[in-house]
Write an enzyme that holds these catalytic residues in place. Structure first.
Site, PDB file in Angstrom:
ATOM      1  N   GLU A   1     -16.662   2.444  10.915  1.00  0.00           N
ATOM      2  CA  GLU A   1     -15.389   2.337  11.639  1.00  0.00           C
ATOM      3  C   GLU A   1     -14.138   2.306  10.779  1.00  0.00           C
ATOM      4  O   GLU A   1     -13.073   1.915  11.270  1.00  0.00           O
ATOM      5  CB  GLU A   1     -15.408   1.129  12.595  1.00  0.00           C
ATOM      6  CG  GLU A   1     -16.408   1.317  13.715  1.00  0.00           C
ATOM      7  CD  GLU A   1     -16.345   0.245  14.779  1.00  0.00           C
ATOM      8  OE1 GLU A   1     -15.590  -0.722  14.635  1.00  0.00           O
ATOM      9  OE2 GLU A   1     -17.068   0.380  15.782  1.00  0.00           O
TER      10      GLU A   1
HETATM   11  C1  BMA Z   1     -18.658  -2.452  16.380  1.00  0.00           C
HETATM   12  C2  BMA Z   1     -19.397  -2.810  15.114  1.00  0.00           C
HETATM   13  C3  BMA Z   1     -19.183  -4.197  14.663  1.00  0.00           C
HETATM   14  C4  BMA Z   1     -18.952  -5.142  15.791  1.00  0.00           C
HETATM   15  C5  BMA Z   1     -19.281  -4.549  17.125  1.00  0.00           C
HETATM   16  C6  BMA Z   1     -18.997  -5.445  18.287  1.00  0.00           C
HETATM   17  O1  BMA Z   1     -17.460  -1.896  16.251  1.00  0.00           O
HETATM   18  O2  BMA Z   1     -19.225  -1.860  14.156  1.00  0.00           O
HETATM   19  O3  BMA Z   1     -18.144  -4.247  13.746  1.00  0.00           O
HETATM   20  O4  BMA Z   1     -19.638  -6.282  15.585  1.00  0.00           O
HETATM   21  O5  BMA Z   1     -18.569  -3.403  17.293  1.00  0.00           O
HETATM   22  O6  BMA Z   1     -17.637  -5.701  18.408  1.00  0.00           O
END
Ligand code: BMA
Length: 858
Positions: A444
């Site tokens: 991300e």
């Molecule tokens: C995503 C993941 C984590 C996170 C999850 C829940 O974006 O990559 O960083 O824990 O969402 O929010």
């Protein structure tokens, strides 16, 4: 050559002293007489060592996490004594650390021999002279507080903006598991310590690296292993070492050859394997594993042997331009694989407490659930060898992120150098595993750029500009990592980020992979439309659910806190806005309640439904020109007892969604659903008619014939409101989706009813699916008259009226073949239970509408 063609298992003559015991530790600035405490074993983490000597309360219980905060803000010192090894003075002696967490100063007899600042790096220090000088050698390692160091390093780089999701941004300055600073599913526990094995190695020569580049011919009749061994030797060992390579399958040598190492210490050879046995993912075939060994020798004397276990498989990431944009899916040995699976986080806040058996148990869970892929998320660690071993053995493909997550990372020279060493070391450690399907640059980080309005000019291809921009780490993901991956493991596809879309927005549904968080986060869409929100490969999506009641009881200290919104339960949920989001999805869909066990069931039912709507729809899209190539739920596991998006909780207790996912990912699955109608849009009226569709998905490689049936069953009375439809001998397309039937529901003249589908292959019932009027809260559920009869190791389940989400108790030691089932009148379901002993009470169970008190066991 006869001299060195020794049996394959000849022990290496390298001698090793294991340094896992005999350590003590103290808070560095504690100068008291009783400062030193014993360490049970190395590898360890300082928190566990403090727990072991009674100086810390278990941070997983109650609010104790906050009482552990100080630990991460102190420096810690570990020490041991090493006796002079009994070897000839010419023998090279090396102190080998597989990993130090994180800011470590290592001193031998008071002299600094190593400074390290990257948890992911192994170290080898030549101590030949130092260790021979004394009979007892003092080894001492001081660990600085990573929490304080992170702040300090960040302050030294005012040129960089340090922005991120999941604070604090200081973490971006440090090469250490990012979730140690806390995450939206995990506590803040900033560990330190010798987190991987440490030992003394004594040798004249050793194989320092073994690279195995495997080529498989187009007709799959020949595999060629191109093996390259790199050799390190002391000055007394002649350079012309012989290297004997053997390849074994089930203990038998299937290929062997030898060569002489060149002046640079490289021995390179090609070994053919005719009629290779191919490695296939779970559900597609076997996982034969070959062992490649190399033994180096001089004058007939073996000096060192090392080996790698490999699988023979060709893996491709298929990205073709097509009607939906650009495809994104995996092909293994010529077979297109729909990658249903899960994302993985470090499975314990205290990493060193995870044994190989526990890793294996986690991966084993995926097998009966028809999962094919696991994604090692970038905010944790490059996992332990035993994790990848289990994946190799069980056919679980690995999507491996590099360790960067949710941040705008700095790129000052020292950190780039450290990252380069980290990547080379870890790729070399992991690359031979057949499970490894892809390396991805980060988690991300492109989304951080987009959402925090930082610049990212995809069209600027000048690397030097990237380093000067607001997005310096683009250099890491689009230059450094692909370069290193290509040099070290060119046979494993590289992808710049999860998600990434070839320069388009990372949520572009036509290209690349996607993290679909508009259910739960973002727009908080209804989960019933999950399938319409997907992209070419959904590498994250999820819904939270409470863990099992026994897991909750493991951390709630007072009975009075056993209610859904208690402070301690909220504390054990780290997700932003979790109260509002859980409430939203509950209130929209079901009649909510206050009893804890009934509430647990409701949150789990919502998760189960949400993930089912996602997976079922995306697998259907697989058959539509590979529209969707896979879906990985966020997340398989937990690192402590908590409410999170996991489908299995910290104690390996399965949540209902685990079973729903297994059903929709079965080799042959039937799907049925009515068109979505958004009931909460202002002035929305129920539509007079609603279309429905029935389809079948198959992962078989050949066409099969199936019989399919649909019943229309009143929710209230359990009676069939119109004649069922039966279809026999339907041709089911291989590795795809087959549309079977469709029709309309008349909401004006027909009472609320479910669509209940079943499928038989060769006369055997292989799958079911039911579609319910939405939302479930508008339905009446009187007198379901559910019966569960225990017959040997089977539970026979029947009901007089339709039942939604009948969930069985998850008891320690018991394994269920199914749970979270919908039950339809006149369709007995048989659930097998393994592990229930004679005299044990039967498992309890509950279902939607069973009442506030919830559970039954009649
Ligand atoms: C995503 C993941 C984590 C996170 C999850 C829940 O974006 O990559 O960083 O824990 O969402 O929010």
């Amino acid at each position: 050559m006869g001299d060195i063609s020794m049996p394959p298992n000849t022990p290496s003559i390298m001698e090793v002293i294991d340094l896992s015991t005999g350590w003590s530790f103290k808070q560095t600035d504690d100068i008291g007489d009783n400062a030193w405490n014993p360490v049970k074993k190395i590898p360890s983490t300082v928190h566990q060592d403090l727990l072991d000597c009674g100086r810390l309360e278990n941070p997983f219980i109650g609010f104790n996490e906050t009482k552990a905060e100080w630990v991460g803000q102190k420096s810690w010192t570990y020490r041991t004594t090493i006796a002079r090894p009994d070897v000839s003075p010419k023998t090279k002696v090396v102190l080998a650390f597989d990993g130090l967490d994180t800011f470590a100063h290592v001193r031998l007899n008071g002299k600094l021999i190593l400074e390290s600042d990257n948890m992911f790096l192994p170290h080898r220090i030549d101590v030949t002279e130092a260790i021979q000088a004394r009979s007892d050698n003092d080894l001492e390692i001081e660990f600085d507080s990573a929490f304080l160091k992170a702040r300090e390093i960040r302050a030294q780089h005012p040129e960089h903006r340090f922005l991120c999701f999941n604070d604090p941004p200081d973490r971006l300055a440090v090469r250490k598991a990012q979730c140690h600073w806390g995450w939206d599913w995990g506590p803040i526990l900033i560990c330190a310590g010798i987190w991987k094995p440490v030992r003394i190695e004594m040798y004249h020569a050793r194989v320092s690296d073994l690279k195995l580049d495997i080529n498989i011919s187009d007709d799959y009749q020949l595999a060629t292993v191109h093996a390259t061994a790199e050799i390190e030797r002391d000055s007394s060992t002649p350079p012309q070492l012989l290297a004997q390579f053997n390849i074994l399958l089930d203990g038998k040598v299937v290929s062997a050859s030898h060569c002489v190492a060149d002046q640079d210490g490289k021995a390179s050879i090609k070994l053919p394997i005719p009629s290779p046995e191919l490695w296939m993912p779970n559900g597609y075939g076997k996982q034969p594993l070959y062992t490649v060994t190399v033994t180096i020798a001089t004058e007939g004397m073996p000096l060192h042997t090392t080996s790698r276990r490999v699988g023979l498989r060709k893996i491709e990431l298929v990205q073709d331009d097509d009607a939906h944009g650009k495809s994104f899916y995996f092909r293994v040995n010529g077979v297109d694989i729909f990658c249903g699976g899960s994302c993985w986080i470090p499975t314990d806040s205290f990493l060193t407490n995870v044994t190989p058996e526990r890793y294996r148990a986690w991966i084993e869970l995926m097998v009966p659930a028809n999962q094919k892929m696991i994604r090692v998320w970038g905010g944790g660690i490059y996992e332990d060898d035993s994790f990848y071993d289990a994946c190799d053995e069980l056919g679980i493909m690995v999507w491996q992120d590099y360790m960067f997550a949710c941040g705008n990372y700095p790129c000052f020279p020292a950190i780039l150098e450290s990252i380069e060493a980290e990547v080379i070391a870890n790729v070399r450690r992991l690359r031979h595993h057949p499970c490894l399907a892809i390396f991805a640059g980060n988690n991300e980080d492109y989304q951080v750029q987009e959402q925090l309005n930082l610049t990212y000019d995809y069209d600027d291809k000048d690397e030097k500009n990237w380093l000067k921009s607001d997005f310096p780490a683009r250099y890491i993901y689009e230059s450094l990592l692909p370069r290193l991956s290509k040099a070290e493991a060119p046979w494993i596809p590289y992808w710049p980020g999860s998600p990434w879309s070839h320069g388009k927005k990372s949520f572009d549904p036509t290209v690349g992979d996607m993290h679909q968080w508009n259910v739960w986060h973002g727009k908080q869409e209804k989960y019933q439309i999950f399938d319409s929100l997907g992209g070419r490969f959904n590498s994250e999506f999820g819904m939270e659910a409470f863990p099992h009641i026994a897991t909750i009881k493991s951390f709630v200290e007072k009975d009075e806190d056993l209610y859904p919104q208690s402070h301690v339960l909220d504390f054990h949920n780290k997700a932003d806005g979790h109260e509002r989001r859980i409430a939203t999805y509950l209130v929209e869909n079901v009649r909510t309640c206050t009893d804890l066990e009934a509430y647990i069931h409701l949150t789990q039912l919502i998760q189960c439904e949400a993930l089912m709507f996602g997976y079922r729809g995306w697998r259907k899209q697989w058959g539509d020109g590979r529209h969707c190539g896979g879906a990985l739920v966020w997340q398989l596991n937990d690192c402590w007892p908590t409410t999170s998006w996991s489908i299995v909780d910290y104690y390996l207790r399965r949540k209902p969604a685990y079973y729903a996912m297994a059903r929709v990912l079965a080799p042959v699955a039937v799907g049925i659903r009515r068109a979505h109608h958004d009931w909460s849009v202002t002035h929305a009226r129920e539509p007079q008619t609603q279309a429905w569709e029935l389809w079948v998905v198959s992962s078989h490689q050949e066409e099969i014939a199936a019989d399919v049936e649909v019943k229309f069953v009143s929710v209230r009375t359990g009676r069939e409101i119109k004649p069922k439809i039966t279809m026999q001998g339907i041709r089911i397309a291989p590795n795809g989706t087959t549309h079977v039937s469709d029709g309309h529901i008349d909401n004006v003249h027909q009472e609320p009813h479910i669509l209940a589908a079943r499928i038989w292959v060769n006369g055997k019932l292989v799958g079911r699916d039911t579609d319910w009027p939405q939302p479930l809260k508008y339905l009446q559920f009187p007198e379901r008259n559910v019966k569960v009869d225990l017959v040997g190791d089977e539970m026979h389940v029947t009901a007089e009226r339709p039942v939604k989400c009948l969930v069985f108790e998850e008891r320690e030691g018991c394994h269920l073949s199914d749970s979270a089932i919908d039950v339809v009148p006149n369709d007995k379901q048989i659930v097998k239970v393994r592990g229930l002993r004679d005299g044990d009470p039967p498992l309890t169970w509950t279902y939607l509408g069973a009442g506030e008190q919830g559970t039954h066991a009649d």
